[in-house]
Design an enzyme around this catalytic site. Sequence first.
Site, PDB file in Angstrom:
ATOM      1  N   CYS A   1     -18.596  -0.064  15.807  1.00 36.64           N
ATOM      2  CA  CYS A   1     -18.046   0.316  16.841  1.00 36.64           C
ATOM      3  C   CYS A   1     -16.592   0.094  16.868  1.00 36.64           C
ATOM      4  O   CYS A   1     -16.038  -0.261  15.839  1.00 36.64           O
ATOM      5  CB  CYS A   1     -18.544  -0.545  18.313  1.00 36.64           C
ATOM      6  SG  CYS A   1     -20.181  -0.649  18.517  1.00 36.64           S
TER       7      CYS A   1
ATOM      8  N   LYS B   1       3.720  -1.416  -2.287  1.00 38.16           N
ATOM      9  CA  LYS B   1       3.827  -0.490  -1.366  1.00 38.16           C
ATOM     10  C   LYS B   1       2.672  -0.474  -0.362  1.00 38.16           C
ATOM     11  O   LYS B   1       1.795  -1.181  -0.623  1.00 38.16           O
ATOM     12  CB  LYS B   1       3.897   1.077  -1.957  1.00 38.16           C
ATOM     13  CG  LYS B   1       2.506   1.499  -2.870  1.00 38.16           C
ATOM     14  CD  LYS B   1       2.768   2.866  -3.399  1.00 38.16           C
ATOM     15  CE  LYS B   1       1.640   3.123  -4.261  1.00 38.16           C
ATOM     16  NZ  LYS B   1       1.729   4.435  -4.535  1.00 38.16           N
TER      17      LYS B   1
ATOM     18  N   ARG C   1       2.530  16.424  -9.151  1.00 36.98           N
ATOM     19  CA  ARG C   1       2.960  16.035  -7.653  1.00 36.98           C
ATOM     20  C   ARG C   1       4.453  15.867  -7.736  1.00 36.98           C
ATOM     21  O   ARG C   1       5.017  16.840  -7.575  1.00 36.98           O
ATOM     22  CB  ARG C   1       2.040  14.399  -7.508  1.00 36.98           C
ATOM     23  CG  ARG C   1       2.265  13.971  -6.005  1.00 36.98           C
ATOM     24  CD  ARG C   1       1.584  12.843  -5.852  1.00 36.98           C
ATOM     25  NE  ARG C   1       1.749  11.543  -6.538  1.00 36.98           N
ATOM     26  CZ  ARG C   1       1.377  10.275  -6.789  1.00 36.98           C
ATOM     27  NH1 ARG C   1       0.467   9.932  -5.714  1.00 36.98           N
ATOM     28  NH2 ARG C   1       1.743   9.275  -7.655  1.00 36.98           N
TER      29      ARG C   1
ATOM     30  N   ASP D   1     -14.329  -1.934  17.867  1.00 42.18           N
ATOM     31  CA  ASP D   1     -13.656  -3.230  17.812  1.00 42.18           C
ATOM     32  C   ASP D   1     -14.974  -4.151  17.730  1.00 42.18           C
ATOM     33  O   ASP D   1     -14.759  -5.344  17.773  1.00 42.18           O
ATOM     34  CB  ASP D   1     -12.941  -3.442  18.757  1.00 42.18           C
ATOM     35  CG  ASP D   1     -13.590  -3.348  20.214  1.00 42.18           C
ATOM     36  OD1 ASP D   1     -14.601  -3.344  20.580  1.00 42.18           O
ATOM     37  OD2 ASP D   1     -12.593  -3.000  21.047  1.00 42.18           O
TER      38      ASP D   1
ATOM     39  N   HIS E   1       3.074   9.315 -14.190  1.00 41.45           N
ATOM     40  CA  HIS E   1       1.993   8.899 -13.867  1.00 41.45           C
ATOM     41  C   HIS E   1       0.629   9.459 -14.413  1.00 41.45           C
ATOM     42  O   HIS E   1       0.619  10.490 -14.622  1.00 41.45           O
ATOM     43  CB  HIS E   1       1.770   9.106 -12.121  1.00 41.45           C
ATOM     44  CG  HIS E   1       0.777   8.134 -11.654  1.00 41.45           C
ATOM     45  ND1 HIS E   1       1.065   6.801 -11.207  1.00 41.45           N
ATOM     46  CD2 HIS E   1      -0.299   8.392 -11.218  1.00 41.45           C
ATOM     47  CE1 HIS E   1       0.208   6.293 -10.921  1.00 41.45           C
ATOM     48  NE2 HIS E   1      -0.925   7.136 -10.720  1.00 41.45           N
TER      49      HIS E   1
ATOM     50  N   ARG F   1       3.300  -0.827 -14.199  1.00 37.64           N
ATOM     51  CA  ARG F   1       3.106  -1.069 -12.914  1.00 37.64           C
ATOM     52  C   ARG F   1       1.647  -1.364 -12.300  1.00 37.64           C
ATOM     53  O   ARG F   1       0.717  -0.545 -12.623  1.00 37.64           O
ATOM     54  CB  ARG F   1       3.387   0.469 -12.348  1.00 37.64           C
ATOM     55  CG  ARG F   1       4.937   1.168 -12.694  1.00 37.64           C
ATOM     56  CD  ARG F   1       5.062   2.286 -11.861  1.00 37.64           C
ATOM     57  NE  ARG F   1       3.846   3.406 -12.178  1.00 37.64           N
ATOM     58  CZ  ARG F   1       3.955   4.205 -12.959  1.00 37.64           C
ATOM     59  NH1 ARG F   1       4.936   4.241 -13.867  1.00 37.64           N
ATOM     60  NH2 ARG F   1       3.039   5.242 -13.015  1.00 37.64           N
TER      61      ARG F   1
ATOM     62  N   TYR G   1     -24.434   2.449  19.271  1.00 36.50           N
ATOM     63  CA  TYR G   1     -24.136   3.897  19.487  1.00 36.50           C
ATOM     64  C   TYR G   1     -25.056   4.959  18.662  1.00 36.50           C
ATOM     65  O   TYR G   1     -25.471   4.429  17.311  1.00 36.50           O
ATOM     66  CB  TYR G   1     -22.987   4.434  19.236  1.00 36.50           C
ATOM     67  CG  TYR G   1     -21.796   3.986  20.093  1.00 36.50           C
ATOM     68  CD1 TYR G   1     -21.826   4.379  21.625  1.00 36.50           C
ATOM     69  CD2 TYR G   1     -20.765   3.224  20.138  1.00 36.50           C
ATOM     70  CE1 TYR G   1     -20.971   3.715  22.622  1.00 36.50           C
ATOM     71  CE2 TYR G   1     -19.817   2.577  20.877  1.00 36.50           C
ATOM     72  CZ  TYR G   1     -19.923   3.019  22.025  1.00 36.50           C
ATOM     73  OH  TYR G   1     -19.155   2.522  22.909  1.00 36.50           O
TER      74      TYR G   1
END
Length: 383
Positions: free
Chosen positions: A327, A51, A146, A329, A174, A233, A279
């Site tokens: 930052c 997932k 859940r 990027d 779970h 799992r 920054y």
Amino acid sequence: MITKINSDAMIFRLLPERRAWKELNFENLRWNVHLLKSRLPEGCQFMAVVKADAYGHGAIPVSSYLNKIGVTAFAVATAREGMELRRHGIEGEILVLGYTPPQEASLLTAYNLIQTAADCSHAQALNDAAMVPVRIHLKLDTGMHRLGERPEHIEDLARLFSLPRLRICGMFSHLCAADSRDPEDAAFTRQQIRIFFDTAQKLRSLGCDPGKLHLQSSYGVLNYPGLPLSYARFGIAMYGAFSQPEPELLETCPLRPVLSLHAGISLIKELNPGESVSYGRNFRADRPMRIAAVTIGYADGLPRSLSNRNAPVLVRQKETRILGNICMDQLLIDVTHIPEARPGDPVTILGTEGTCTLRAEDLAFRAGTIANELLCRLSLREG
């Protein structure tokens, strides 16, 4: 998106020759699968949890390779994720762990998916909406609260077996604290295990076959081994990581990271004593320094919370650190002690260079999160 495959080294590179990229080492994936399978009792099948785009690794390339090495059971979060696997030729059982709206029941049968029944009312709604029988694994709430039906509603669970358009072929739950060594958490986990097996036996006594049973994810297998179940799992451990740093567990279970993360040096400049970077001016040089700008940032999924945490990176097989605030990027690193560093050099944020390895769980710990989240969020924008 896979854009380059080196089949000899079993390295898959995603977004190569760009500002930042991920590489997948499938030999390490094979190693992890073999190692984790060796921890399973006879008759327990390996279920690969792919997932969230295989925890950021790429669900299609990972699942395709797992098929090639004999893995035939998969778990996804949504029916759409399962649909994509089928469209790319993935074979075997695919279990949808999350909620699927009843009106999408046709997707489940069209793509031969197994759906989790989130509770009894969800199972009834799936039955009512389906045109042909839907395969179901019942979810039991043993304490995580859940998804799942409460085990005390045993008669309601038993009634589901008579619904005409449900084919109940499994049941699972779970373990919500299997990673914890706290005695109270361990006692809670053992209680969850008892509840699960007791409920399966009660259903059998009512003439209902709960089918294939599964309860453990990665930490459940490692910390509570030997349970007589049909599936285990594996998510984070399959990808060669633990959720958090586990030096003792790594000694006994030497998992190898599948994903490495890289970017490039775009520019190098000198920094004078007293000058600040990035920054907020949160880092100031206390001596003459040589710094480098690196082409990755928080828009690529690298947590901004790594700012000012002395987070390590590797350049030319030498460890150095991130300076100042990360930052959007870009980020800045110290290359004062790496005089051979040049623009264009690759920078390893996760992975191995020489004898140094930077692991996801260690970086995640610095960022105040877990490796699962860190890996899932590595989006790597193109451009």
